[in-house]
Scaffold this motif. Structure first.
Motif, PDB file in Angstrom:
ATOM      1  N   THR A   2      27.779  65.554  50.567  1.00 40.58           N
ATOM      2  CA  THR A   2      27.935  64.110  50.416  1.00 40.58           C
ATOM      3  C   THR A   2      29.279  63.801  49.776  1.00 40.58           C
ATOM      4  O   THR A   2      29.672  64.413  48.783  1.00 40.58           O
ATOM      5  N   ASP A   3      29.942  62.866  50.405  1.00 39.96           N
ATOM      6  CA  ASP A   3      31.235  62.456  49.884  1.00 39.96           C
ATOM      7  C   ASP A   3      31.116  61.298  48.911  1.00 39.96           C
ATOM      8  O   ASP A   3      32.091  60.887  48.289  1.00 39.96           O
ATOM      9  N   SER A   4      29.922  60.753  48.788  1.00 42.61           N
ATOM     10  CA  SER A   4      29.778  59.534  47.986  1.00 42.61           C
ATOM     11  C   SER A   4      30.095  59.790  46.517  1.00 42.61           C
ATOM     12  O   SER A   4      30.402  58.879  45.766  1.00 42.61           O
ATOM     13  N   TYR A   6      32.611  60.939  45.332  1.00 47.08           N
ATOM     14  CA  TYR A   6      33.990  60.614  45.007  1.00 47.08           C
ATOM     15  C   TYR A   6      34.142  59.182  44.493  1.00 47.08           C
ATOM     16  O   TYR A   6      35.119  58.828  43.879  1.00 47.08           O
ATOM     17  N   PHE A   7      33.156  58.371  44.855  1.00 52.51           N
ATOM     18  CA  PHE A   7      33.231  56.975  44.433  1.00 52.51           C
ATOM     19  C   PHE A   7      32.798  56.781  42.985  1.00 52.51           C
ATOM     20  O   PHE A   7      32.978  55.731  42.418  1.00 52.51           O
ATOM     21  N   LYS A  31      41.674  69.672  48.919  1.00 47.97           N
ATOM     22  CA  LYS A  31      41.084  68.681  49.816  1.00 47.97           C
ATOM     23  C   LYS A  31      40.143  67.755  49.043  1.00 47.97           C
ATOM     24  O   LYS A  31      40.156  66.531  49.224  1.00 47.97           O
ATOM     25  N   LYS A  35      40.503  63.697  48.648  1.00 42.56           N
ATOM     26  CA  LYS A  35      39.403  62.784  48.960  1.00 42.56           C
ATOM     27  C   LYS A  35      39.129  61.853  47.786  1.00 42.56           C
ATOM     28  O   LYS A  35      38.904  60.647  47.977  1.00 42.56           O
ATOM     29  N   ILE A  38      41.721  59.194  47.734  1.00 38.91           N
ATOM     30  CA  ILE A  38      41.503  58.154  48.762  1.00 38.91           C
ATOM     31  C   ILE A  38      40.363  57.224  48.342  1.00 38.91           C
ATOM     32  O   ILE A  38      40.441  55.998  48.526  1.00 38.91           O
ATOM     33  N   ALA A  39      39.300  57.831  47.794  1.00 40.03           N
ATOM     34  CA  ALA A  39      38.174  57.006  47.368  1.00 40.03           C
ATOM     35  C   ALA A  39      38.613  56.016  46.299  1.00 40.03           C
ATOM     36  O   ALA A  39      38.251  54.833  46.347  1.00 40.03           O
ATOM     37  N   MET A  41      41.596  54.892  45.853  1.00 41.56           N
ATOM     38  CA  MET A  41      42.477  53.943  46.522  1.00 41.56           C
ATOM     39  C   MET A  41      41.644  52.853  47.199  1.00 41.56           C
ATOM     40  O   MET A  41      41.974  51.664  47.134  1.00 41.56           O
ATOM     41  N   THR A  42      40.554  53.274  47.847  1.00 39.07           N
ATOM     42  CA  THR A  42      39.714  52.331  48.573  1.00 39.07           C
ATOM     43  C   THR A  42      39.140  51.267  47.644  1.00 39.07           C
ATOM     44  O   THR A  42      39.153  50.087  47.973  1.00 39.07           O
ATOM     45  N   GLU A  64      42.396  67.726  58.866  1.00 37.85           N
ATOM     46  CA  GLU A  64      41.658  66.720  58.105  1.00 37.85           C
ATOM     47  C   GLU A  64      42.434  66.354  56.843  1.00 37.85           C
ATOM     48  O   GLU A  64      42.603  65.186  56.518  1.00 37.85           O
ATOM     49  N   LYS A  67      45.528  64.314  57.670  1.00 37.81           N
ATOM     50  CA  LYS A  67      45.229  62.911  57.946  1.00 37.81           C
ATOM     51  C   LYS A  67      45.016  62.131  56.660  1.00 37.81           C
ATOM     52  O   LYS A  67      45.426  60.974  56.544  1.00 37.81           O
ATOM     53  N   LEU A  68      44.341  62.772  55.704  1.00 40.74           N
ATOM     54  CA  LEU A  68      44.087  62.096  54.431  1.00 40.74           C
ATOM     55  C   LEU A  68      45.395  61.815  53.696  1.00 40.74           C
ATOM     56  O   LEU A  68      45.597  60.743  53.140  1.00 40.74           O
ATOM     57  N   LEU A  71      47.163  58.984  55.264  1.00 40.66           N
ATOM     58  CA  LEU A  71      46.534  57.711  54.885  1.00 40.66           C
ATOM     59  C   LEU A  71      47.071  57.240  53.540  1.00 40.66           C
ATOM     60  O   LEU A  71      47.402  56.060  53.354  1.00 40.66           O
TER      61      LEU A  71
ATOM     62  N   LYS B 102      29.451  55.821  52.373  1.00 41.14           N
ATOM     63  CA  LYS B 102      30.106  56.551  51.284  1.00 41.14           C
ATOM     64  C   LYS B 102      30.174  58.036  51.583  1.00 41.14           C
ATOM     65  O   LYS B 102      31.168  58.700  51.309  1.00 41.14           O
ATOM     66  N   ASN B 103      29.099  58.545  52.173  1.00 39.59           N
ATOM     67  CA  ASN B 103      29.066  59.968  52.490  1.00 39.59           C
ATOM     68  C   ASN B 103      30.044  60.357  53.576  1.00 39.59           C
ATOM     69  O   ASN B 103      30.429  61.505  53.681  1.00 39.59           O
TER      70      ASN B 103
END
Lengths: 989, 440
Positions: A2-4, A6-7, A31, A35, A38-39, A41-42, A64, A67-68, A71, B102-103
């Motif tokens: 899960t990337d969440s 990072y938030f 990496k 990520k 970027i999170a 930044m978002t 990958e 690309k990040l 961005l 988010k994921n």
């Protein structure tokens, strides 16, 4: 995985930690760190401090990660231009990569970095990529030219990229073509005059070929570009249309709408009589209907566009009313738009269904929607005349619900219905008045006040109603204040005696207690007008209003044309030209439809049709605005000659009004009573001139003997009673309350004496109800105070209300013509009758009729036009100065050849000569001399017709013999028969 | 063109923010949040103009997707793109939810970079995208760097090519295809039983598992085609087929269908995408079989009581069975209690939904059933009248209410050695209720 997570990092030393992680040796850790960046930044955190560390990660073979990093670069390069240069090398290297995806990525990203130094380095790789062997790279490079142009337009031109881009229109790959077209279109927009998008039949052909093969988005770019092209002739236009129509079956609504745009635009070029034109029209409806089954947001866009299309070409969707019926679950924005289109499509054919629907909607929950539905009912009434009655009754039903906003909205639209159909639905006023207290919105209050003012004469307590509004005058909005002022002035002009106080109150509120300049000015204008010239005031304030147009909210034709060229775009959603919401130079070019000059397009196109409808002269019965305006500008405040003198009733009232004002309003200088009221020019004619007739005067030879003319005149009993009896001869319609103000008129009138006992033939039926769909007209011609009048009783024997009366004469022997419009202001209900007096002039066109006094009349009402003919007594035409001097009489008598003499017998007349003379004088037949010869009285008489023809008569009355003999001499012997008939009629009555 | 794209959660927090154009600043993100998401009122328009910046938004569950622009963009295209964006995301990671977004935020950025270039939508077919943008963890780490040169150019030619929706070299042991004719029948009926509007919107959904690049031809009982063929046939044939044909008001096709060929010959030919996709959509309004008729009777007994009786009649062959029947009878807001009696199925008053919900599992054709209810009302002094929302109905029937019939679906693949006969084909018809309402 899960990337969440990072938030969720919100630690304080975050940046520092990230820095460490970015510089880690482990790829995975790097990496992860990027990520996190970027999170951050978002969600809006500033992570620009990490710039060098992130750029360091760029050199990687992990796509990958690359690309990040890209961005991140796109976001922050602008804020760190010096460091951004560090990335250039990697970009340039990537542009050479054997993998086309990498090459494309590099050129795509470079174009997004708005830093001069990077841009300089971009040129060479871009040039290569535009000619890359891989279409994926080329299509990306094409867009990149547009990006570069946005940063540095001059650079793009200098480097010759525009030409390369143009070449790409001929590319073998459809997607490259589409992107090149999109880029060129955008660049061309900022260079309105450049011939960048050099659209010629060859390129158009290429575009049409690519259209069949590229992605849905590409098709949109191409269609939007095609819409800017102007075909050379109708054949080219047709062939493009033929190749575009298959797009109408595309699943993507935007493709469909863009195709519709091209077709709508190119259709203008096609001749109307072409079969293909009809086919095309038919093909457009189904896809437009299909758009309504898309998602709600798209439905909204589609509906906004359909609204435009329906205005431009109503024929396309005229049979598709049902698809616009509102569904219960539609979002409100869809509902409101559907309602708009329903009204536009409403016609006699579908009005019943539409009304049923609208009534349903008026009971819904959403206030805006309900209001719009109620308003729509009113608009239907105005648009489809046949439905007006049902609409009104529906509105009344809705008013009965007592839902506050429904009532208010209904009143606002009923006002418009009154305007459109004057004197037709006033019976509902009572119901409206009941709801007076619930009105709390300015628009509804103003509408109600307008209604009360406009129909003050029908509403018994109009003064009370208006007075109740006046109490809170200063708390009202300007709209209501202005309307209240006007309404009270109207009321005053209609009922001057009772409302003097009210009008003074409102005038002083408006002029003295208000800060609003509009209100004050209007107040002063009314005040001056009322005090200077009430006649004019009446003409101004109570003037006929021009009819209101059927269609409301129509978009102005030139704007509509421009919007049609923008179908599918934001402009068509906002219904505004792009310049209204787009900043800068972009999109300010105005697009226009180019019609086919020879096809007669403009005549048939609905927008010009409706424009013509709006400016079309209203029916002839109503003086057009231009006339009224002209009169005002002439500053001739006496009534315009075109409308002629109003019937006495109005002038009497105006004088009353003048008196009231003169005495009541001290703040303005009193203005002397004007005497040049409409009748005044005729007044001198009426007065006999006694000095002309001296009793000592001796007649000519064959009429020897003194004649006592003076005695005849003085002793005329009719003259004596003329003063006191005057009111009795006034028309019965004179209402009692006004008479108080009428004294002035009678003073003037009395001075010259109103002829008493004048022969008034009874009214006869001119137009039987059988022949005129229930309208019966009985009437009589009378001459009063020098004015010829046609007094009529109009009797409605039909079941429906009659309105819009008007009258016209055919040409006739003496040029009789109506001196003004027929003054029937109120609708004539079933079994009601109304008296009308029409003043006539004798300056109309002349044509000899048989019999001479025949008059052909046309009467029009809301139902039809009816014709009848009637005969007027010739005495109508005998003017008041028809008394000849004796010498002249003798000379004339001799002068007229004996052939022209006609002799008649009047039988069974039992009057003596004096009585006969008196009677005849009331018909303007003047006795010049009388002598007794052998036991019989010889009366010498003269009369003059309006056209200047003199008729001389010798009437022999023998005492004891009921038979009179009359000899008539006239230069125009044709009239003799009529004159004789007139004698007979007068003497026997 | 599109200047930027933002994704928010229901609170208005930004989940994804991608700016494509220089004229869109960071403040645009906040402007939309403040003016639209936090406005706390019903959305009055899907397009909002705030300070000369236009925002297009769509909502999926509680996620807001907003596209921003300062130019006169093609509005229809922007919405189509937003829908497409949702489709692509769903195809990659399932339901669009805050959690899923988010994921997958890295993936989403990657997708946004690919399908929107400088605000211009690019190829957004999931089939093509999945060949080179992969979701880590599921398909594993497949990087383009490991691809051969042929594979790379295959990807690029597919992404940019004419048949962007299908890749070469697909192989199946069993060539099989499934056709679903899915129709939703919509009705608005007056209380008196008059049809105010009725239409069928149908979809032909195809699942194709075919090898190679097969050329397909699809035929149905389209009136125009049948009539054209009928001219040559005997009158008997024409009469027969004429009866069975249906008039299609309008249809739209997946981009694989050759539209110009349909326009000229009215034949539907295409090379299908692999797997499931929607071949066509259509709409009919004539001769629709309305599977159910609802007869409502509402009587107000005084101010505090309402009597409702609703009869439903099924109107199709007795041998067929309708399923999942649900009748929803709205009740006033001031309802205090409800007594229901129904002949068949189960009925319940659901206070939270302000409705009586009557469910019947199955019902054969040409049958009739009835429900009656007594509704007690609380006395209110609310002047606003109850709006009497229409009675709505849901059901599923095993036939196409439009009368559409699939006549054939022919498959030609010249390069591989299988013929039309070798393909196993399945056809299924499902008619569902769309907005099926009767006013009361």
């Amino acid at each position: 995985m899960t990337d969440s997570k990072y938030f969720t990092t919100t630690k304080k030393g975050e940046i520092f930690e990230l820095k460490a992680e970015l510089n880690s040796d482990k790829k995975e850790k790097k990496k992860e760190a990027v990520k996190k960046v970027i999170a951050s930044m978002t969600v809006g955190k500033d992570v620009s401090a990490l710039f060098p560390d992130v750029v360091n990660c760029m050199q990687t073979d992990n796509l990958e990660l690359k690309k990040l990093v890209y961005l991140y670069l796109m976001n922050y390069a602008k804020s760190q231009p010096d460091m951004a240069i560090m990335a250039v090398n990697t970009f340039v290297k990537d542009c050479e990569d054997p993998n086309p995806l990498i090459r494309a990525l590099a050129v795509r990203t470079m174009g997004c970095i708005r830093v001069d130094k990077i841009t300089e380095y971009l040129c060479e790789p871009l040039r290569k990529c535009l000619k890359d062997e891989d279409p994926y790279v080329r299509k990306t490079a094409a867009v990149c030219v547009a990006k570069l142009h946005d940063i540095n337009a001059q650079l793009v031109e200098d480097q010759g990229f525009l030409d390369t881009l143009k070449d790409l229109i001929s590319d073998s790959n459809p997607m490259v073509v589409a992107n090149a077209v999109a880029a060129l279109s955008e660049i061309a927009e900022s260079h309105p005059n450049s011939n960048l998008l050099d659209l010629n039949p060859q390129t158009i052909n290429k575009l049409l070929t690519a259209l069949n093969e590229c992605t849905e988005w590409g098709q949109i770019f191409i269609l939007d570009c095609l819409a800017n092209y102007t075909p050379r002739d109708d054949r080219e236009s047709q062939s493009i249309c033929e190749r575009v129509t298959p797009r109408l079956s595309h699943a993507n609504s935007a493709v469909v709408l863009s195709a519709v745009k091209v077709l709508m635009k190119f259709m203008e070029m096609l001749p109307k009589d072409l079969d293909y034109y009809g086919t095309l029209l038919k093909k457009l409806a189904p896809p437009l209907v299909t758009l309504l089954s898309a998602e709600p947001e798209l439905q909204y866009v589609a509906l906004r566009n359909i609204n435009l299309i329906v205005q431009r070409r109503p024929e396309i969707l005229k049979h598709e009313m049902k698809v616009f019926f509102v569904k219960y679950n539609d979002p409100i924005y869809v509902k409101l738009e559907k309602l708009d289109i329903m009204i536009r499509l409403a016609s006699q054919a579908n009005i019943a269904q539409v009304l049923a629907e609208l009534k349903e909607y008026a009971t819904e929950v959403d206030v805006d929607f309900v209001r719009k539905a109620v308003r729509a009912i009113g608009r239907c009434a105005i648009k489809v005349e046949q439905s007006a009655e049902r609409c009104v009754s529906t509105l009344l039903d809705l008013i009965q619900t007592k839902v506050n906003y429904v009532v208010q909205e209904a009143i606002v639209v009923i006002k418009d219905i009154f305007r459109k159909y004057p004197n037709k639905y006033e019976s509902v006023i009572a119901t409206l008045c009941e709801n007076l207290d619930s009105l709390d919105e300015p628009e509804a209050r103003a509408a109600m006040i307008w209604i009360v003012g406009e129909y003050a004469e029908r509403i018994d307590n109009a003064d009370e109603l208006l007075e109740s509004f006046l109490e809170g005058f200063h708390d009202e909005s300007t709209q209501v204040q202005l309307q209240l002022l006007t309404a009270i002035v109207k009321l005053f002009l209609k009922k001057p005696t009772e409302t003097q106080e009210l009008v003074q109150q409102v005038l002083s509120l408006a002029t003295q207690d208000s800060d609003n300049p509009d209100l004050r000015d209007r107040g002063y204008i009314y005040w001056r007008l009322l005090s200077t010239d009430p006649v004019a005031a009446k003409e101004v304030v109570l003037a006929e209003k021009p009819l209101i147009s059927e269609e409301t909210d129509l978009i102005e034709p030139t704007l509509l044309e421009e919007l049609i060229c923008h179908i599918g775009t934001l402009a068509s959603v906002y219904h505004k030209p792009p310049s209204a919401f787009v900043e800068g130079s972009r999109g300010v070019q105005h697009k226009r439809l180019t019609g086919n000059a020879g096809s007669g397009e403009s005549v048939e196109s609905p927008d010009t049709g409706s424009a013509a409808g709006a400016t079309e002269a209203p029916p002839a019965v109503i003086p057009s605005q231009g006339d009224l305006l002209g009169d005002l500008l002439n500053l001739d405040l006496t009534p315009p000659t075109t409308t002629g003198p109003p019937p006495p009733i109005s002038s009497g009232m105006q004088m009353g009004a003048m008196d009231l004002l003169g005495g009541g309003l001290d703040s303005l200088p009193p203005i002397p009573l004007r005497t040049d009221t409409p009748q005044s020019p005729q007044l001198p004619h009426q007065s006999p001139s006694p000095p002309d007739y001296s009793p000592t005067e001796v007649g000519p030879g064959d009429h020897a003997g003194p004649v006592k003319l003076g005695g005849d005149l003085g002793g005329n009993p009719a003259m004596g009673t003329g003063f006191g009896g005057a009111p009795a001869v006034m028309p019965a319609s004179f209402s009692a309350p006004v008479s108080g103000g009428l004294d002035d008129l009678f003073d003037l009138g009395g001075g010259v004496g109103l002829p008493m006992g004048a022969y008034n033939p009874p009214k006869t039926v001119w137009l039987p109800a059988m022949k005129a769909k229930g309208l019966e007209i009985t009437g009589v011609f009378v001459r009063r105070a020098g004015v010829i009048q046609m007094e009529m009783t109009l009797n409605n024997k039909a079941m429906s209300v009659m309105t819009d009366f008007a009258i016209q004469f055919n040409r006739n022997s003496f040029g009789l013509a109506p001196a003004g419009p027929l003054q029937i202001l109120t609708p004539l209900g079933p079994n009601q009758s109304i008296e009308a007096a029409l003043p006539l002039s004798t300056v109309g066109p002349v044509m000899k009729m048989e019999p001479l006094n025949n008059l052909q009349v046309a009467v029009k009402n809301n139902i039809d036009v009816f014709y009848f003919s009637c005969q007027y007594p010739i005495s109508m035409l005998f003017v008041e100065d028809g008394k000849m001097e004796r010498q002249v009489f003798l000379a004339t008598w001799k002068d007229i050849p004996n052939d022209n003499e006609a002799q008649f017998q009047i039988k069974d007349c039992h009057l003596n000569s004096d009585a006969a003379s008196n009677k005849l004088q009331s018909s303007n037949i003047f006795t010049i001399a009388k002598r007794k010869v052998e036991g019989q009285d010889m009366l010498y008489q003269s009369m003059k017709l309006t056209n200047g023809i003199w008729v001389l008569a010798e009437l022999r009355v023998q005492t004891g013999n009921p038979n009179y003999t009359i000899s008539l001499k006239c230069r125009a012997p044709e009239v003799s028969q009529c004159v004789f008939q007139n004698y007979e009629a007068v003497l026997k009555n | 063109m599109i200047g930027g794209l933002f994704i928010y959660n229901h609170k208005g927090e930004v989940l994804i923010s991608r700016v494509y154009r220089d004229d869109i600043g960071r403040n645009a993100v906040d402007a939309f949040r403040v003016n639209v998401i936090h406005a706390r009122q019903q959305v009055r328009s899907p397009v909002t103009n705030i300070a000369r910046t236009s925002f297009f938004h769509v909502k999926r569950s509680n996620i807001w997707l907003a596209a921003v622009t300062k130019q006169n963009v093609n509005a229809a295209m922007v919405f189509e793109f937003l829908y497409k964006m949702c489709d692509v995301m769903t195809a990659y990671f399932g339901k669009i939810s805050e959690e899923n977004i988010k994921n997958n935020f890295v993936l989403i950025y990657e997708l946004l970079d690919e399908i929107l270039d400088f605000g211009y939508p690019q190829n957004s077919e999931t089939g093509a995208l999945k060949t080179f943008i992969t979701q880590q963890g599921i398909k594993g780490q497949v990087s383009e760097f490991s691809l051969t040169k042929e594979e790379q150019s295959q990807i690029t030619s597919q992404v940019t090519g004419q048949i962007g929706w299908r890749r070469e070299g697909i192989k199946y042991r069993r060539n099989e295809l499934f056709l679903d004719v899915l129709e939703s029948v919509n009705l608005l009926m007056s209380p008196q039983g008059q049809v105010l509007s009725a239409h069928v919107s149908g979809r032909v959904v195809m699942k194709s598992y075919l090898s190679g690049m097969p050329e397909c031809k699809f035929g149905m009982n389209d009136k125009i085609v049948i009539d054209k063929q009928g001219k040559g046939a005997t009158t008997e044939d024409a009469g027969k087929s004429g009866k069975q044909s249906i008039a299609i008001d309008d249809c739209t096709f997946h981009q694989c269908v050759r539209l110009s060929k349909f326009d000229s010959e009215r034949s539907i030919s295409f090379i299908p995408p692999d797997g499931e996709y929607e071949l066509m959509r259509y709409r009919t309004t004539k001769d629709i079989i309305l599977p159910f008729r609802v007869i409502p009777l509402v009587r107000e007994v005084g101010r505090t009581k309402l009597e409702v009786k609703v009869v439903i009649k099924s109107n199709f062959k007795p041998s067929l069975l309708a399923q999942k029947i649900e009748v929803r009878i709205p009740t006033p807001l001031n309802t205090s209690g409800v007594q229901v009696i129904c002949m068949k199925g189960k009925a319940k008053y659901k206070a939270s939904e302000n409705a009586i919900v009557w469910k019947i599992k199955r019902m054969a054709g040409m049958k009739e059933s009835q429900i009656s209810a007594e509704i007690e009302l609380l006395p209110t002094n609310d002047k606003k009248k109850w709006a009497r929302p229409p009675i709505s109905m849901n059901f599923e029937v095993p036939f196409a209410p439009s009368g559409l019939k699939v006549r054939y679906l022919k498959v030609f693949e010249s390069k591989l050695n299988y013929s039309d006969h070798d393909v196993i084909k399945w056809v299924r018809y499902i008619g569902r209720s769309g907005i099926y309402e009767t006013r009361c």
